[in-house]
Design an enzyme around this catalytic site. Structure first.
Site, mmCIF file in Angstrom:
data_model
loop_
_atom_site.group_PDB
_atom_site.id
_atom_site.type_symbol
_atom_site.label_atom_id
_atom_site.label_comp_id
_atom_site.label_asym_id
_atom_site.label_seq_id
_atom_site.Cartn_x
_atom_site.Cartn_y
_atom_site.Cartn_z
ATOM 1 N N GLY A 21 5.432 11.076 -4.436
ATOM 2 C CA GLY A 21 5.765 9.902 -4.542
ATOM 3 C C GLY A 21 5.769 9.289 -5.754
ATOM 4 O O GLY A 21 4.972 9.801 -6.720
ATOM 5 N N ALA A 22 6.847 8.450 -6.234
ATOM 6 C CA ALA A 22 6.814 8.005 -7.676
ATOM 7 C C ALA A 22 7.234 6.281 -7.719
ATOM 8 O O ALA A 22 7.729 6.021 -8.592
ATOM 9 C CB ALA A 22 7.803 8.720 -8.610
ATOM 10 N N GLY A 23 6.905 5.778 -6.650
ATOM 11 C CA GLY A 23 7.242 4.444 -6.703
ATOM 12 C C GLY A 23 5.971 3.415 -7.275
ATOM 13 O O GLY A 23 5.390 4.174 -8.145
ATOM 14 N N ARG A 65 -2.133 -8.489 5.279
ATOM 15 C CA ARG A 65 -3.646 -8.616 5.747
ATOM 16 C C ARG A 65 -4.659 -9.308 4.811
ATOM 17 O O ARG A 65 -5.514 -9.514 5.111
ATOM 18 C CB ARG A 65 -3.865 -7.380 6.059
ATOM 19 C CG ARG A 65 -2.967 -6.497 7.091
ATOM 20 C CD ARG A 65 -3.580 -5.290 7.794
ATOM 21 N NE ARG A 65 -2.660 -4.548 8.387
ATOM 22 C CZ ARG A 65 -2.919 -3.793 9.433
ATOM 23 N NH1 ARG A 65 -3.993 -3.569 9.697
ATOM 24 N NH2 ARG A 65 -1.932 -2.951 9.839
ATOM 25 N N ASP A 96 -4.633 -2.270 -8.289
ATOM 26 C CA ASP A 96 -4.413 -0.944 -7.410
ATOM 27 C C ASP A 96 -5.160 0.218 -7.619
ATOM 28 O O ASP A 96 -5.629 0.916 -6.689
ATOM 29 C CB ASP A 96 -2.745 -0.811 -7.105
ATOM 30 C CG ASP A 96 -1.991 -1.856 -6.193
ATOM 31 O OD1 ASP A 96 -2.941 -2.618 -5.485
ATOM 32 O OD2 ASP A 96 -0.918 -1.941 -6.534
ATOM 33 N N LYS A 105 6.084 -7.809 -7.328
ATOM 34 C CA LYS A 105 5.035 -7.159 -8.162
ATOM 35 C C LYS A 105 5.647 -6.757 -9.564
ATOM 36 O O LYS A 105 4.789 -6.854 -10.310
ATOM 37 C CB LYS A 105 4.413 -5.910 -7.599
ATOM 38 C CG LYS A 105 3.581 -6.499 -6.288
ATOM 39 C CD LYS A 105 3.275 -5.105 -5.580
ATOM 40 C CE LYS A 105 1.844 -4.430 -5.928
ATOM 41 N NZ LYS A 105 1.132 -3.602 -5.042
ATOM 42 N N ARG A 156 11.399 12.250 -3.896
ATOM 43 C CA ARG A 156 12.651 12.481 -3.321
ATOM 44 C C ARG A 156 13.643 12.225 -4.551
ATOM 45 O O ARG A 156 14.484 13.036 -4.888
ATOM 46 C CB ARG A 156 12.918 11.709 -2.116
ATOM 47 C CG ARG A 156 14.256 11.814 -1.717
ATOM 48 C CD ARG A 156 14.421 10.743 -0.452
ATOM 49 N NE ARG A 156 14.271 9.222 -0.828
ATOM 50 C CZ ARG A 156 14.345 8.578 0.000
ATOM 51 N NH1 ARG A 156 14.684 8.635 1.221
ATOM 52 N NH2 ARG A 156 14.098 7.140 -0.492
ATOM 53 N N LEU A 204 -1.960 6.697 1.061
ATOM 54 C CA LEU A 204 -1.927 5.034 0.683
ATOM 55 C C LEU A 204 -1.659 4.527 1.872
ATOM 56 O O LEU A 204 -1.909 3.302 1.998
ATOM 57 C CB LEU A 204 -0.950 4.760 -0.426
ATOM 58 C CG LEU A 204 -1.316 5.458 -1.622
ATOM 59 C CD1 LEU A 204 -0.666 4.880 -2.908
ATOM 60 C CD2 LEU A 204 -2.664 5.682 -1.885
HETATM 61 P P1 ATR Z 1 5.724 1.210 -3.303
HETATM 62 O O1 ATR Z 1 5.568 0.020 -4.250
HETATM 63 O O2 ATR Z 1 4.973 1.108 -1.878
HETATM 64 O O3 ATR Z 1 5.393 2.453 -4.015
HETATM 65 P P2 ATR Z 1 8.507 2.054 -3.636
HETATM 66 O O4 ATR Z 1 8.336 1.666 -5.164
HETATM 67 O O5 ATR Z 1 9.784 1.698 -2.781
HETATM 68 O O6 ATR Z 1 7.321 1.289 -3.026
HETATM 69 O O7 ATR Z 1 8.356 3.592 -3.370
HETATM 70 C C1 ATR Z 1 8.159 4.112 -2.227
HETATM 71 C C2 ATR Z 1 8.055 5.406 -2.363
HETATM 72 O O8 ATR Z 1 8.257 6.186 -1.155
HETATM 73 C C3 ATR Z 1 9.034 6.312 -3.169
HETATM 74 O O9 ATR Z 1 8.420 7.416 -3.703
HETATM 75 C C4 ATR Z 1 10.163 6.680 -2.298
HETATM 76 O O10 ATR Z 1 10.965 7.907 -2.715
HETATM 77 P P3 ATR Z 1 12.096 7.446 -3.633
HETATM 78 O O11 ATR Z 1 11.881 7.011 -4.987
HETATM 79 O O12 ATR Z 1 12.985 8.694 -3.668
HETATM 80 O O13 ATR Z 1 12.971 6.121 -2.872
HETATM 81 C C5 ATR Z 1 9.274 7.071 -1.061
HETATM 82 N N1 ATR Z 1 9.925 7.196 -0.007
HETATM 83 C C6 ATR Z 1 10.333 6.443 0.855
HETATM 84 N N2 ATR Z 1 11.092 6.718 2.172
HETATM 85 C C7 ATR Z 1 11.143 8.110 1.769
HETATM 86 C C8 ATR Z 1 11.896 9.057 2.658
HETATM 87 N N3 ATR Z 1 12.599 8.648 3.949
HETATM 88 N N4 ATR Z 1 11.772 10.272 2.177
HETATM 89 C C9 ATR Z 1 11.110 10.540 0.941
HETATM 90 N N5 ATR Z 1 10.372 9.927 0.095
HETATM 91 C C10 ATR Z 1 10.557 8.387 0.709
#
Ligand code: ATR
Length: 284
Positions: free
Chosen positions: A141-143, A28, A115, A78, A166, A230
């Site tokens: 979350g930790a991505g 977007r 960000d 990224k 997770r 987010l």
């Molecule tokens: P982004 O850059 O958007 O943060 P990412 O690095 O792929 O993308 O991170 C996605 C986040 O969503 C992670 O915390 C992921 O958990 P994992 O590290 O265990 O993969 C979380 N996530 C995505 N789908 C999920 C699900 N079905 N259940 C739990 N956590 C999920």
């Protein structure tokens, strides 16, 4: 003017910028930057740039030669962009990802991450009474996006930052890199970290269109907490709706997308743009 200096004078041209991703059609950002260019009557162009991962380095090196002054970077580049950039800001290095590039006149590529700025600016705009240091923050979350949120919350003075993911090792890694104020919770006990939390963030992709909703036990959530997501499609996720039903002030994720774009636009096109209802509508 000598022929020599005429040759070295740069031809006047409108600044070019864009967003690099693969795929890129869903982004977007072009809608937002075009809205701001039109609104302020600025000359300039902002285009989607579909770049395959194997072409990232060559494409980045070519862009300044094509008249580009900078670019945003999105999935899946990224992290990889840090290995190509000549200068990486401290916060982009800490987060491990960049979303905003500036191409300097000498041809060097400068990589930053806005960000975290966008995350905080969204909360400041939509929850003006929110004070980050009033109590613990809980991040789910930790991505890559979560790392930017963690960096910005710690920088804002949060005394304790709780995190659950997770895949626990990614949260442990964040603790190892970001320090003692970070406390890791088990994914199965994510609801426990809401006890006494002042700020609660969904930084997973759960709840996004096509993904399962984020279901965390909210029994411990105080109605005084600020809750944000987010995810911005949909704007009101099930997680936010449940928090709102408990009396919490909730802030959707669209504002973060808008605010993270501000520093790049200002740098490339020379005017600090406003994030307001018209900007929101431009991307909806
Ligand atoms: P982004 O850059 O958007 O943060 P990412 O690095 O792929 O993308 O991170 C996605 C986040 O969503 C992670 O915390 C992921 O958990 P994992 O590290 O265990 O993969 C979380 N996530 C995505 N789908 C999920 C699900 N079905 N259940 C739990 N956590 C999920």
């Amino acid at each position: 003017m000598s022929p020599q200096s005429a040759q070295s004078e740069p031809p006047p041209h409108a600044p070019l910028a864009g967003v690099i991703g693969w795929p890129i059609a869903q982004s977007r950002s072009p809608l937002l930057h075009r809205h701001w260019l039109d609104r302020y009557g600025l000359s300039g162009h902002y285009v989607p740039l579909p770049v395959r991962p194997e072409h990232l380095a060559a494409s980045l090196r070519a862009l300044p030669k094509l008249g580009f002054v900078g670019a945003n970077v999105t999935i899946p580049h990224k992290e990889a962009v840090l290995t190509v950039a000549d200068i990486v800001t401290d916060r982009a290095a800490l987060i491990g990802a960049a979303n905003t590039l500036i191409f300097r006149d000498d041809g060097t590529i400068h990589a930053d991450n806005t960000d975290g700025y966008g995350f905080i600016a969204n909360l400041e705009q939509n929850a003006p009474d929110w004070l980050p240091d009033l109590g613990p923050a809980a991040v789910i979350g930790a991505g890559g996006a979560a790392r930017a949120v963690v960096a910005s919350l710690l920088e804002s003075g949060v005394s304790e930052l709780r995190i659950a993911n997770r895949t626990r090792i990614r949260a442990d890694q964040i603790k190892a890199e970001f320090g003692a104020r970070v406390v890791v919770y088990d994914w199965a006990q994510a609801g426990n970290m809401l006890e006494g939390a002042n700020t609660v963030v969904n930084a997973t992709s759960m709840g996004m269109v096509g993904q399962p909703p984020l279901r965390v036990l909210l029994d411990a959530l105080s109605p005084d907490a600020l809750v944000t997501d987010l995810v911005y499609a949909p704007l009101m996720t099930e997680f936010l709706r449940n928090a709102q039903d408990r009396g919490c002030h909730v802030v959707d994720g669209l504002g973060m997308l808008l605010h993270q774009a501000v520093p790049g636009f200002e740098r490339w096109f020379g005017r600090r743009p406003e994030v307001d209802e018209a900007a929101r509508q431009a991307v909806l």
